[in-house]
Scaffold this motif. Structure first.
Motif, PDB file in Angstrom:
ATOM      1  N   GLY A   1       1.372   4.298  -2.640  1.00 45.22           N
ATOM      2  CA  GLY A   1       1.098   5.673  -2.197  1.00 45.22           C
ATOM      3  C   GLY A   1       2.199   6.611  -2.671  1.00 45.22           C
TER       4      GLY A   1
ATOM      5  N   ARG B   1      -4.139   4.194  -7.808  1.00 46.57           N
ATOM      6  CA  ARG B   1      -4.984   4.670  -6.708  1.00 46.57           C
ATOM      7  C   ARG B   1      -5.872   3.542  -6.172  1.00 46.57           C
ATOM      8  NH1 ARG B   1      -9.271   7.296  -4.566  1.00 46.57           N
ATOM      9  NH2 ARG B   1      -8.968   9.409  -3.798  1.00 46.57           N
TER      10      ARG B   1
ATOM     11  N   HIS C   1      -6.342  10.579   5.234  1.00 45.83           N
ATOM     12  CA  HIS C   1      -5.084   9.913   5.612  1.00 45.83           C
ATOM     13  C   HIS C   1      -4.909   9.845   7.126  1.00 45.83           C
ATOM     14  CE1 HIS C   1      -3.856  10.208   1.369  1.00 45.83           C
ATOM     15  NE2 HIS C   1      -3.038   9.231   1.674  1.00 45.83           N
TER      16      HIS C   1
ATOM     17  N   HIS D   1      -3.714   1.255  -4.116  1.00 49.43           N
ATOM     18  CA  HIS D   1      -3.388   1.888  -2.831  1.00 49.43           C
ATOM     19  C   HIS D   1      -4.563   1.793  -1.842  1.00 49.43           C
ATOM     20  CE1 HIS D   1      -1.577   4.824  -0.094  1.00 49.43           C
ATOM     21  NE2 HIS D   1      -2.575   5.682  -0.256  1.00 49.43           N
TER      22      HIS D   1
ATOM     23  N   GLU E   1     -15.450   4.527  -6.114  1.00 50.12           N
ATOM     24  CA  GLU E   1     -14.276   4.618  -5.261  1.00 50.12           C
ATOM     25  C   GLU E   1     -14.389   3.683  -4.054  1.00 50.12           C
ATOM     26  OE1 GLU E   1     -13.722   8.296  -3.245  1.00 50.12           O
ATOM     27  OE2 GLU E   1     -11.664   7.834  -2.685  1.00 50.12           O
TER      28      GLU E   1
ATOM     29  N   TYR F   1       1.669  12.921  -8.947  1.00 52.25           N
ATOM     30  CA  TYR F   1       1.110  14.265  -8.764  1.00 52.25           C
ATOM     31  C   TYR F   1       2.078  15.333  -9.271  1.00 52.25           C
ATOM     32  CZ  TYR F   1      -3.331  14.697  -6.231  1.00 52.25           C
ATOM     33  OH  TYR F   1      -4.654  14.762  -5.893  1.00 52.25           O
TER      34      TYR F   1
ATOM     35  N   GLN G   1       0.833  -1.206   0.000  1.00 56.14           N
ATOM     36  CA  GLN G   1       0.000   0.000   0.000  1.00 56.14           C
ATOM     37  C   GLN G   1       0.872   1.263   0.000  1.00 56.14           C
ATOM     38  OE1 GLN G   1      -1.889   1.112   3.653  1.00 56.14           O
ATOM     39  NE2 GLN G   1      -2.313   3.076   2.688  1.00 56.14           N
TER      40      GLN G   1
HETATM   41  C1  HEM Z   1      -0.864   4.412   6.458  1.00 53.15           C
HETATM   42  C2  HEM Z   1      -0.668   5.268   5.522  1.00 53.15           C
HETATM   43  C3  HEM Z   1      -1.684   5.674   4.500  1.00 53.15           C
HETATM   44  C4  HEM Z   1      -3.060   5.610   4.559  1.00 53.15           C
HETATM   45  C5  HEM Z   1      -3.911   5.105   5.704  1.00 53.15           C
HETATM   46  C6  HEM Z   1      -3.563   6.110   3.307  1.00 53.15           C
HETATM   47  C7  HEM Z   1      -4.905   6.216   2.959  1.00 53.15           C
HETATM   48  C8  HEM Z   1      -5.415   6.754   1.803  1.00 53.15           C
HETATM   49  C9  HEM Z   1      -6.809   6.954   1.517  1.00 53.15           C
HETATM   50  C10 HEM Z   1      -7.958   6.613   2.457  1.00 53.15           C
HETATM   51  C11 HEM Z   1      -6.915   7.529   0.289  1.00 53.15           C
HETATM   52  C12 HEM Z   1      -8.195   8.009  -0.388  1.00 53.15           C
HETATM   53  C13 HEM Z   1      -8.342   9.432   0.099  1.00 53.15           C
HETATM   54  C14 HEM Z   1      -9.526  10.232  -0.329  1.00 53.15           C
HETATM   55  O1  HEM Z   1     -10.204   9.896  -1.300  1.00 53.15           O
HETATM   56  O2  HEM Z   1      -9.780  11.265   0.329  1.00 53.15           O
HETATM   57  C15 HEM Z   1      -5.570   7.697  -0.207  1.00 53.15           C
HETATM   58  C16 HEM Z   1      -5.240   8.281  -1.419  1.00 53.15           C
HETATM   59  C17 HEM Z   1      -3.973   8.671  -1.739  1.00 53.15           C
HETATM   60  N1  HEM Z   1      -2.823   8.448  -0.996  1.00 53.15           N
HETATM   61 FE1  HEM Z   1      -2.677   7.458   0.729  1.00 53.15          FE
HETATM   62  N2  HEM Z   1      -2.507   6.493   2.522  1.00 53.15           N
HETATM   63  C18 HEM Z   1      -1.346   6.257   3.228  1.00 53.15           C
HETATM   64  C19 HEM Z   1      -0.070   6.526   2.816  1.00 53.15           C
HETATM   65  C20 HEM Z   1       0.240   7.246   1.709  1.00 53.15           C
HETATM   66  C21 HEM Z   1       1.565   7.662   1.328  1.00 53.15           C
HETATM   67  C22 HEM Z   1       2.846   7.332   2.085  1.00 53.15           C
HETATM   68  C23 HEM Z   1       1.442   8.420   0.200  1.00 53.15           C
HETATM   69  C24 HEM Z   1       2.468   9.130  -0.619  1.00 53.15           C
HETATM   70  C25 HEM Z   1       3.454   9.819  -0.323  1.00 53.15           C
HETATM   71  C26 HEM Z   1       0.041   8.457  -0.147  1.00 53.15           C
HETATM   72  C27 HEM Z   1      -0.472   9.120  -1.244  1.00 53.15           C
HETATM   73  C28 HEM Z   1      -1.784   9.083  -1.647  1.00 53.15           C
HETATM   74  C29 HEM Z   1      -2.270   9.720  -2.855  1.00 53.15           C
HETATM   75  C30 HEM Z   1      -1.449  10.556  -3.821  1.00 53.15           C
HETATM   76  C31 HEM Z   1      -3.634   9.439  -2.923  1.00 53.15           C
HETATM   77  C32 HEM Z   1      -4.619   9.864  -4.019  1.00 53.15           C
HETATM   78  C33 HEM Z   1      -5.218  11.186  -3.656  1.00 53.15           C
HETATM   79  C34 HEM Z   1      -6.062  11.740  -4.775  1.00 53.15           C
HETATM   80  O3  HEM Z   1      -6.810  11.020  -5.427  1.00 53.15           O
HETATM   81  O4  HEM Z   1      -5.956  12.959  -4.999  1.00 53.15           O
HETATM   82  N3  HEM Z   1      -0.662   7.737   0.782  1.00 53.15           N
HETATM   83  N4  HEM Z   1      -4.671   7.223   0.731  1.00 53.15           N
END
Ligand code: HEM
Ligand code: HEM
Ligand SMILES: [Fe+2]
Length: 475
Positions: free
Chosen positions: A33, A56, A348, A59, A134, A40, A29
């Motif tokens: 991410g 996405r 997040h 992830h 989603e 981006y 995951q």
């Molecule tokens: C435990 C760690 C993490 C959790 C629980 C998590 C959770 C999530 C969730 C729930 C979403 C959907 C968010 C939404 O629709 O509002 C998401 C999207 C995303 N996450 Fe994470 N994430 C984690 C770590 C990371 C990391 C380390 C990165 C990058 C540096 C990252 C980058 C992104 C990106 C770029 C998206 C897409 C946002 C978009 O569509 O604009 N995430 N993540």
């Protein structure tokens, strides 16, 4: 000491593969991410192999699936001990483990190997159209597989609870898990009317994390606190009941905060605002609960790392869900913030603070016992504690960066009544924040490596309580 002497019930051992799978998927995951974060700022990163939409899905779906592995592992570990009886069928638990793992892996391969529309065609989406939304992107066979696994799991856990001692912890846990399965059924409901589709979609997404999952969260936290603090069950049970009552009283009607601008009647502006504004209460109570129990502890459990994770869950869960949820939950505010980077910041921190951390709390408590000792060595625990701080700081940096990006985005693109900046021009202005997000993400990855490495740090396991309980009682 061998495993059977530390574990009260032999069948608790089925939790181990669940925890290991959860951690491996968690690693996947985070890699995706970081890939997303890079896309981006470097638009053609990994082009044409892994487009943003596919990465996405991987992830977010990996997140949900590994949390489910974590919850199931936790239940298999906790329920026999609480019920004072072996698990009804360890064989069924292991069979379901493999079914879930293979189905999950095939789904991810499907996401990556073929274009999404093709995947829908290949997996019978025209029989019952459930894909394309989603978090619920899974092909129909996967969704059916999830239901089968959930039913088998609930049956196994339910039979165990029925034939043994019934505690508040197992009852609340079972209720939460049953609710999880029931609300997932709404992923099969996909009316052509887009308003109704969106409404039912939130029945899964919101009623999970701000409803029934809070019961799971509360019971896991209560279990680890009972074990590590030695505080009377009566006290802990009372807290648990009050917390879950508040969670349900605020969270169910709080769903209204997603009904503001999707075409539902106007009264949801009020219902959603009023009830969701009270949703931070149960999260705050969890924080008070955890610190209170640790303060009143009657023993100094050898596994102090687990205590740190438990306290961390309570604090970070409150910040992510309670505070970052509250800032955009009132309808006049959400009018501007809806679907902005503020939402991503909150998503997040809330998922990490509440659910990622509570699963790690349980793994931290249970895993040493599954490996034949009460607690790991001081050295291994120190590494584990470091990993908590590194991950949490990494997450903090990400969330602050996204919050900054969100505020600027709203300022440039949403607030002006005339001459507002277009979506893409605004995104160009946010690049600095998106780079900072990646720095936070890489820090998080380092924290995760640190966490994994703690499993391989040797040393003499801590055996007895570090302070005799008699001394604590005097203090
Ligand atoms: C435990 C760690 C993490 C959790 C629980 C998590 C959770 C999530 C969730 C729930 C979403 C959907 C968010 C939404 O629709 O509002 C998401 C999207 C995303 N996450 Fe994470 N994430 C984690 C770590 C990371 C990391 C380390 C990165 C990058 C540096 C990252 C980058 C992104 C990106 C770029 C998206 C897409 C946002 C978009 O569509 O604009 N995430 N993540
Ligand atoms: C641990 C519990 C929670 C988790 C895991 C969580 C997660 C999320 C995620 C992932 C989203 C984005 C959904 C999407 O559009 O794809 C979201 C949206 C939202 N959350 Fe939460 N949340 C939690 C608790 C709360 C609480 C307690 C509140 C209010 C106090 C809240 C308020 C909101 C609001 C208003 C939105 C909609 C944002 C928008 O309009 O774009 N959340 N949440
Ligand atoms: Fe919500």
């Amino acid at each position: 000491m061998n495993t059977h002497q530390v574990l009260k019930y032999r069948s608790q051992a089925v939790a181990k593969p669940y925890f290991i799978a959860a951690m491996l998927l968690f690693a996947g995951q985070i890699l995706f991410g970081i890939g997303l974060g890079l896309q981006y700022v470097i638009g053609d990163f990994l082009f044409p192999y892994i487009p943003f939409n596919q990465a996405r899905m991987v992830h977010t779906n990996l997140l949900i699936v590994w949390l489910l592995f974590g919850f199931m592992g936790a239940a298999y570990y906790i329920v026999p001990e609480e019920s004072e009886t072996e698990l009804w069928s360890p064989k069924l638990a292991l069979a379901l483990f493999w079914i879930f793992l293979v189905a999950g892996a095939l789904t991810i391969v499907g996401y990556l190997a073929v274009p999404y529309a093709k995947l829908a065609e290949l997996t019978g989406n025209d029989l019952l159209q459930t894909m394309g939304r989603e978090f619920l992107e899974q092909p129909l066979p996967t969704k059916v597989g999830i239901v089968v696994v959930a039913l088998g799991f609930l049956f196994n856990i339910g039979m165990t609870v029925l034939r043994g001692r019934k505690t508040s912890i197992t009852l609340v846990l079972l209720l939460g898990l049953a609710g999880l399965a029931v609300f997932f059924l709404f992923s099969f409901v996909n009316p052509h009317n887009l308003v109704r589709d969106k409404m039912y979609w939130w029945f899964v997404v919101h009623l999970w994390v701000e409803g029934v999952w809070e019961l799971i969260l509360g019971s896991l936290l209560a279990y680890v606190l009972v074990k590590t603090t030695g505080v009377d069950r009566e006290v802990i049970d009372k807290w648990l009941y009050v917390i879950i009552a508040f969670a349900l009283m605020t969270g169910i009607l709080g769903t209204g905060h997603h009904f503001y601008f999707i075409g539902l009647p106007g009264y949801w502006q009020w219902i959603g605002s009023v009830f969701s504004a009270m949703e931070p209460i149960p999260f705050f109570m969890m924080t008070v609960f955890a610190f209170n129990m640790v303060q009143r502890r009657r023993r100094e459990h050898p596994n102090q790392a687990a205590v740190l994770w438990a306290l961390g869950t309570a604090v970070m869960g409150f910040l992510g869900a309670g505070l970052w949820g509250f800032i955009h939950t009132l309808s006049p505010v959400n009018y501007y913030t809806h679907g902005s980077q503020v939402t991503a910041a909150h998503g997040h921190l809330a998922f990490y603070g509440a659910y990622v951390l509570v699963v790690i709390t349980l793994i931290s408590y249970a895993m040493p016992t599954l490996r034949g000792r009460i607690a790991n060595s001081q050295r291994a625990q120190a590494v584990e504690m470091w990993s908590f701080w590194i991950m949490s700081i990494g997450m903090g940096v990400m969330v602050l960066a996204l919050t900054g990006a969100g505020i600027l985005q709203i300022w440039l693109q949403r607030m002006p009544t005339e001459g507002a900046m277009s979506f893409m021009s605004t995104q160009d202005q946010l690049r600095f924040f998106y780079w900072v997000r990646i720095a936070g993400g890489v820090t998080f990855l380092l924290g995760q490596f640190t966490y994994f490495s703690s499993f391989f740090v040797g040393g003499e396991p801590v055996k007895a309580d570090t302070v005799p309980s008699a001394k604590l009682a005097q203090a």
